[in-house]
Design a protein around this motif. Sequence first.
Motif, PDB file in Angstrom:
ATOM      1  N   ASP A 198      -5.132   6.906   8.099  1.00 26.16           N
ATOM      2  CA  ASP A 198      -4.360   5.956   6.939  1.00 26.16           C
ATOM      3  C   ASP A 198      -3.455   6.621   6.282  1.00 26.16           C
ATOM      4  N   HIS A 221      -8.454   3.533  -4.142  1.00 20.59           N
ATOM      5  CA  HIS A 221      -9.211   4.225  -2.986  1.00 20.59           C
ATOM      6  C   HIS A 221     -10.752   4.210  -3.501  1.00 20.59           C
ATOM      7  N   GLN A 222     -10.986   4.508  -4.772  1.00 21.49           N
ATOM      8  CA  GLN A 222     -12.470   4.885  -5.484  1.00 21.49           C
ATOM      9  C   GLN A 222     -12.978   3.320  -5.552  1.00 21.49           C
ATOM     10  N   ALA A 248     -10.375  11.702   0.591  1.00 20.08           N
ATOM     11  CA  ALA A 248     -11.328  11.563   1.883  1.00 20.08           C
ATOM     12  C   ALA A 248     -11.716  12.983   2.122  1.00 20.08           C
ATOM     13  N   PHE A 259       0.890  -1.169  -0.053  1.00 17.94           N
ATOM     14  CA  PHE A 259      -0.112   0.038   0.021  1.00 17.94           C
ATOM     15  C   PHE A 259       0.962   1.226   0.181  1.00 17.94           C
ATOM     16  N   ALA A 273      -4.269   8.833   0.846  1.00 15.81           N
ATOM     17  CA  ALA A 273      -5.763   8.798   0.811  1.00 15.81           C
ATOM     18  C   ALA A 273      -6.353  10.071   1.354  1.00 15.81           C
ATOM     19  N   ALA A 285      -3.411   5.173  -6.982  1.00 16.47           N
ATOM     20  CA  ALA A 285      -4.041   5.170  -5.630  1.00 16.47           C
ATOM     21  C   ALA A 285      -5.375   5.652  -5.712  1.00 16.47           C
ATOM     22  N   GLY A 339      -9.177   4.539   3.971  1.00 17.80           N
ATOM     23  CA  GLY A 339      -8.852   5.132   2.640  1.00 17.80           C
ATOM     24  C   GLY A 339      -9.855   6.220   2.710  1.00 17.80           C
ATOM     25  N   TYR A 340     -10.578   6.473   1.907  1.00 21.43           N
ATOM     26  CA  TYR A 340     -11.390   7.851   1.537  1.00 21.43           C
ATOM     27  C   TYR A 340     -12.446   7.885   2.635  1.00 21.43           C
ATOM     28  N   MET A 348     -12.487   0.941  -3.240  1.00 19.71           N
ATOM     29  CA  MET A 348     -12.939   0.615  -1.953  1.00 19.71           C
ATOM     30  C   MET A 348     -14.162   1.375  -1.483  1.00 19.71           C
TER      31      MET A 348
END
Length: 359
Positions: free
Chosen positions: A219, A166-167, A227, A152, A223, A162, A198-199, A169
């Motif tokens: 995180d 993240h999107q 976020a 990560f 991120a 990245a 994440g976000y 997730m």
Amino acid sequence: MSSGSPTSPTSPTSPTNVPPAFRLNQMIMSLWVPQVVHAAAELGVADVLADGPLPSGDVAARLGTHPDATERLLRALVTLELLVARGERFELTEMGRFLETSSPLSKRAWSRLMGGPGVWQAWGRLTDCVRTGRMAALSAGDAAASSGTEHFDELGRDPAAAAVFHQAMVELTRGVAPGIVGAIDLRGARRVIDVGGGYGALLCAVLEAHPDVEGAVFDLEHARRGALELFASRGVAARASFVAGSCFDTAPPAADVYLLKSVIHDWDDARSLQILGKCREAMAGGARLLVVEPPAPTARGNATLEWVLTFSDINMLVNTGGRERTEAEYRALLDAAGLRVDAVRETPSFFRVFEAART
């Protein structure tokens, strides 16, 4: 993704009247399917068709792609029931609309992640992973992985990758978050930390449901921007913040409740215990840790759950070195970390919430 056809190579099961050799051939050729979906997601086919059907030439012109190759891709998407052909025009189906960026149930980033070079190349090393018992990067002697760099962390050097990760997730969490929030008990809680969030899709759902609660995502730095943008778009920015840090090296900030959703399954037992240990270190007084994971079944019966978690387990082996675990294995892991499981709460999805406190 299933096309809805009982003989689709993307379906977990096939009818018994299909000859076994043909069924096996479907499985072998099924590698073509995610790459067709990935190409559509990567190029943004659904976004181009969102306002209505278009001829393939218009689609190609808007995407800046080769006209003949674009039409061939669109016809493959028709076969997968993501598009329907109406004369010379191609139109999104209900399922195809899930590849639109703006869809509230979008799976575009998830497809881009799963069909992208990182995941795709790692799965190509599955044989080595089975031989060695190690994730693909370690099995292949990847210098960064061998030197201890976490996978990560690598996302911090590739902002585009990245953002896709993240999107993706966010997309996976968005649908199950309301059920998770409905299952957890936040009585008396004033501050929640989403560890490895994440976000912060789950944190946003928590704050929306509990107006008196504030929280933060803990995180890695890559991120942060996404976020903060998500907090603003969901209307919780006044009560949400982002704290950068590694859950292996630093205890998360003080809170009443700590969330760990889809984090522990990424890691082997040793690394999982490090994460749980840092959470325990942060927990004071009556603080609680909520580990949110879908336990692997111990008996046959739910074919969909078995399919999802069996292949997710292999995905963890290949990409992160982690694993899916049974409820008993999660309990044992928490116990080894000095945490007492006080409750295991069901949710409407496959996820369960393991509520733990310091022993």
